[in-house]
Structure formats: C-alpha cells, structure tokens
Design a protein around this motif. Structure first.
Motif, PDB file in Angstrom:
ATOM      1  N   VAL A 148       0.854  -1.186   0.000  1.00  0.00           N
ATOM      2  CA  VAL A 148       0.000   0.000   0.000  1.00  0.00           C
ATOM      3  C   VAL A 148       0.892   1.239   0.000  1.00  0.00           C
ATOM      4  O   VAL A 148       1.841   1.326   0.783  1.00  0.00           O
ATOM      5  N   GLY A 149       0.592   2.177  -0.891  1.00  0.00           N
ATOM      6  CA  GLY A 149       1.336   3.428  -0.957  1.00  0.00           C
ATOM      7  C   GLY A 149       1.082   4.284   0.263  1.00  0.00           C
ATOM      8  O   GLY A 149      -0.009   4.249   0.844  1.00  0.00           O
ATOM      9  N   VAL A 150       2.090   5.068   0.671  1.00  0.00           N
ATOM     10  CA  VAL A 150       2.007   5.924   1.851  1.00  0.00           C
ATOM     11  C   VAL A 150       2.313   7.361   1.426  1.00  0.00           C
ATOM     12  O   VAL A 150       3.231   7.605   0.645  1.00  0.00           O
ATOM     13  N   THR A 151       1.541   8.314   1.966  1.00  0.00           N
ATOM     14  CA  THR A 151       1.721   9.727   1.648  1.00  0.00           C
ATOM     15  C   THR A 151       3.151  10.185   1.922  1.00  0.00           C
ATOM     16  O   THR A 151       3.650  10.006   3.038  1.00  0.00           O
ATOM     17  N   ASN A 152       3.796  10.762   0.889  1.00  0.00           N
ATOM     18  CA  ASN A 152       5.142  11.335   0.999  1.00  0.00           C
ATOM     19  C   ASN A 152       6.118  10.447   1.762  1.00  0.00           C
ATOM     20  O   ASN A 152       6.859  10.923   2.635  1.00  0.00           O
ATOM     21  N   ALA A 153       6.132   9.159   1.432  1.00  0.00           N
ATOM     22  CA  ALA A 153       7.000   8.215   2.130  1.00  0.00           C
ATOM     23  C   ALA A 153       7.482   7.118   1.182  1.00  0.00           C
ATOM     24  O   ALA A 153       6.884   6.883   0.132  1.00  0.00           O
ATOM     25  N   VAL A 154       8.548   6.458   1.608  1.00  0.00           N
ATOM     26  CA  VAL A 154       9.107   5.339   0.855  1.00  0.00           C
ATOM     27  C   VAL A 154       8.856   4.049   1.629  1.00  0.00           C
ATOM     28  O   VAL A 154       9.108   3.985   2.833  1.00  0.00           O
ATOM     29  N   VAL A 155       8.350   3.032   0.935  1.00  0.00           N
ATOM     30  CA  VAL A 155       8.178   1.703   1.513  1.00  0.00           C
ATOM     31  C   VAL A 155       9.132   0.776   0.763  1.00  0.00           C
ATOM     32  O   VAL A 155       9.143   0.753  -0.469  1.00  0.00           O
ATOM     33  N   ILE A 156       9.952   0.032   1.512  1.00  0.00           N
ATOM     34  CA  ILE A 156      10.917  -0.881   0.894  1.00  0.00           C
ATOM     35  C   ILE A 156      10.367  -2.296   0.936  1.00  0.00           C
ATOM     36  O   ILE A 156       9.875  -2.766   1.962  1.00  0.00           O
ATOM     37  N   TYR A 157      10.463  -2.969  -0.205  1.00  0.00           N
ATOM     38  CA  TYR A 157      10.025  -4.353  -0.344  1.00  0.00           C
ATOM     39  C   TYR A 157      11.211  -5.126  -0.901  1.00  0.00           C
ATOM     40  O   TYR A 157      11.793  -4.713  -1.904  1.00  0.00           O
ATOM     41  N   SER A 158      11.599  -6.222  -0.262  1.00  0.00           N
ATOM     42  CA  SER A 158      12.774  -6.947  -0.742  1.00  0.00           C
ATOM     43  C   SER A 158      12.462  -8.415  -1.007  1.00  0.00           C
ATOM     44  O   SER A 158      11.502  -8.973  -0.477  1.00  0.00           O
ATOM     45  N   TYR A 159      13.309  -9.001  -1.830  1.00  0.00           N
ATOM     46  CA  TYR A 159      13.196 -10.419  -2.154  1.00  0.00           C
ATOM     47  C   TYR A 159      14.604 -10.968  -2.307  1.00  0.00           C
ATOM     48  O   TYR A 159      15.471 -10.313  -2.890  1.00  0.00           O
ATOM     49  N   ILE A 160      14.843 -12.177  -1.788  1.00  0.00           N
ATOM     50  CA  ILE A 160      16.131 -12.841  -1.936  1.00  0.00           C
ATOM     51  C   ILE A 160      15.914 -14.144  -2.687  1.00  0.00           C
ATOM     52  O   ILE A 160      15.091 -14.968  -2.288  1.00  0.00           O
ATOM     53  N   GLY A 161      16.628 -14.326  -3.784  1.00  0.00           N
ATOM     54  CA  GLY A 161      16.526 -15.540  -4.588  1.00  0.00           C
ATOM     55  C   GLY A 161      16.658 -15.223  -6.069  1.00  0.00           C
ATOM     56  O   GLY A 161      16.622 -14.069  -6.481  1.00  0.00           O
ATOM     57  N   ALA A 162      16.828 -16.257  -6.845  1.00  0.00           N
ATOM     58  CA  ALA A 162      16.972 -16.096  -8.290  1.00  0.00           C
ATOM     59  C   ALA A 162      15.622 -15.810  -8.936  1.00  0.00           C
ATOM     60  O   ALA A 162      14.616 -16.421  -8.587  1.00  0.00           O
ATOM     61  N   LEU A 163      15.604 -14.858  -9.859  1.00  0.00           N
ATOM     62  CA  LEU A 163      14.411 -14.515 -10.619  1.00  0.00           C
ATOM     63  C   LEU A 163      14.802 -14.336 -12.082  1.00  0.00           C
ATOM     64  O   LEU A 163      15.933 -13.953 -12.382  1.00  0.00           O
ATOM     65  N   SER A 164      13.868 -14.583 -12.982  1.00  0.00           N
ATOM     66  CA  SER A 164      14.129 -14.372 -14.414  1.00  0.00           C
ATOM     67  C   SER A 164      13.635 -13.016 -14.888  1.00  0.00           C
ATOM     68  O   SER A 164      14.250 -12.383 -15.744  1.00  0.00           O
ATOM     69  N   ALA A 165      12.485 -12.577 -14.345  1.00  0.00           N
ATOM     70  CA  ALA A 165      11.900 -11.305 -14.769  1.00  0.00           C
ATOM     71  C   ALA A 165      11.093 -10.722 -13.617  1.00  0.00           C
ATOM     72  O   ALA A 165      10.514 -11.466 -12.815  1.00  0.00           O
ATOM     73  N   ILE A 166      11.037  -9.385 -13.553  1.00  0.00           N
ATOM     74  CA  ILE A 166      10.265  -8.703 -12.510  1.00  0.00           C
ATOM     75  C   ILE A 166       9.467  -7.559 -13.124  1.00  0.00           C
ATOM     76  O   ILE A 166       9.774  -7.082 -14.217  1.00  0.00           O
ATOM     77  N   ARG A 167       8.435  -7.159 -12.400  1.00  0.00           N
ATOM     78  CA  ARG A 167       7.694  -5.944 -12.737  1.00  0.00           C
ATOM     79  C   ARG A 167       6.964  -5.481 -11.483  1.00  0.00           C
ATOM     80  O   ARG A 167       6.808  -6.234 -10.510  1.00  0.00           O
ATOM     81  N   ALA A 168       6.518  -4.227 -11.494  1.00  0.00           N
ATOM     82  CA  ALA A 168       5.705  -3.666 -10.414  1.00  0.00           C
ATOM     83  C   ALA A 168       4.393  -3.216 -11.043  1.00  0.00           C
ATOM     84  O   ALA A 168       4.379  -2.332 -11.883  1.00  0.00           O
ATOM     85  N   ARG A 169       3.290  -3.858 -10.633  1.00  0.00           N
ATOM     86  CA  ARG A 169       1.978  -3.578 -11.216  1.00  0.00           C
ATOM     87  C   ARG A 169       1.147  -2.760 -10.241  1.00  0.00           C
ATOM     88  O   ARG A 169       0.962  -3.139  -9.086  1.00  0.00           O
ATOM     89  N   ILE A 170       0.639  -1.595 -10.688  1.00  0.00           N
ATOM     90  CA  ILE A 170      -0.297  -0.830  -9.856  1.00  0.00           C
ATOM     91  C   ILE A 170      -1.587  -1.639  -9.822  1.00  0.00           C
ATOM     92  O   ILE A 170      -2.280  -1.778 -10.825  1.00  0.00           O
TER      93      ILE A 170
END
Length: 125
Positions: free
Chosen positions: A84-106
């Motif tokens: 969830v987006g936060v007003t005037n703030a940064v939220v960090i999301y992390s993942y550890i492991g091998a991936l082939s492709a990524i995207r961020a979908r609204i």
C-alpha cells in the motif's frame, strides 16, 4: 540482428518500474541477470495517497503476457504484497533468490491527488 524487446536490469543501478502513476497497470518488465539474488523495490508515495497499491511480480520471461506470480517479501515489514502506498514516504520491499523477470503492477488505483513511483535495485552476490 534485432535488439531484444525487453529491458534488463543492471546490478547496482536504480531502475524505474513505474513513474508517477495513478492508474492500474503493469509497469516496465525487466529481465534479471542470473548473477543477481538480492532484489529491492522502493515504493515512493509522492503527495497525498488516500488509496493505492503496487504488486511486485515475477515471471519466467519479461515478455510473458499471462498472469505473473506475486513475490514473497523477506523483510518483516511490510510482509504483504501488494504494498500500500504511503503519503510522501518510501516503503521498501525486498526479495532474496533467483528470478528471471520482474515488474511492479499498480493493482489498486491511486487516489488522493498523489502518485506512486517504483524503483528497483538488484545486487549481485
């Protein structure tokens, strides 16, 4: 030789997956180098965010047109995906492991007058 249609992430370089978005939709898909195992997504709320969420997703190919799989967060907070987006703030999301492709979908429309931007940083072992 034709250049590839997809974009590949570069280790150590901050990439933009979504830029000042409010409407639902898929961000820029990126191929991930095989040498990368640490992935950080920065979900940046710009202005007032009353609602809005971003789903971090993966697939076997950055040009895949079907339903992508959600990533599971490896940090304690936030543990949910979409984020969830936060007003005037940064939220960090992390993942550890091998991936082939990524995207961020609204996944939820951004309301309140603000926007969401998503950056991606991958780190080699």
């Amino acid at each position: 030789i034709m250049p590839p249609l997809s974009v590949s992430a570069r280790p150590g370089v901050l990439e933009t997956l979504q830029s000042a978005q409010t409407a639902t939709g898929n961000g820029t898909p990126m191929g991930v180098p095989r040498s990368v195992s640490k992935h950080i997504f920065y979900v940046v709320g710009n202005g007032t965010i009353s609602a809005g969420a971003v789903a971090m997703e993966t697939a076997h190919d950055p040009e895949y047109t079907g339903t992508w799989a959600p990533l599971v967060n490896h940090l304690a907070t936030p543990t949910t995906n979409p984020v969830v987006g936060v007003t005037n703030a940064v939220v960090i999301y992390s993942y550890i492991g091998a991936l082939s492709a990524i995207r961020a979908r609204i996944s939820t429309t951004v309301t309140g007058g603000g926007t969401l931007t998503v950056y991606y940083l991958c780190i080699q072992q």
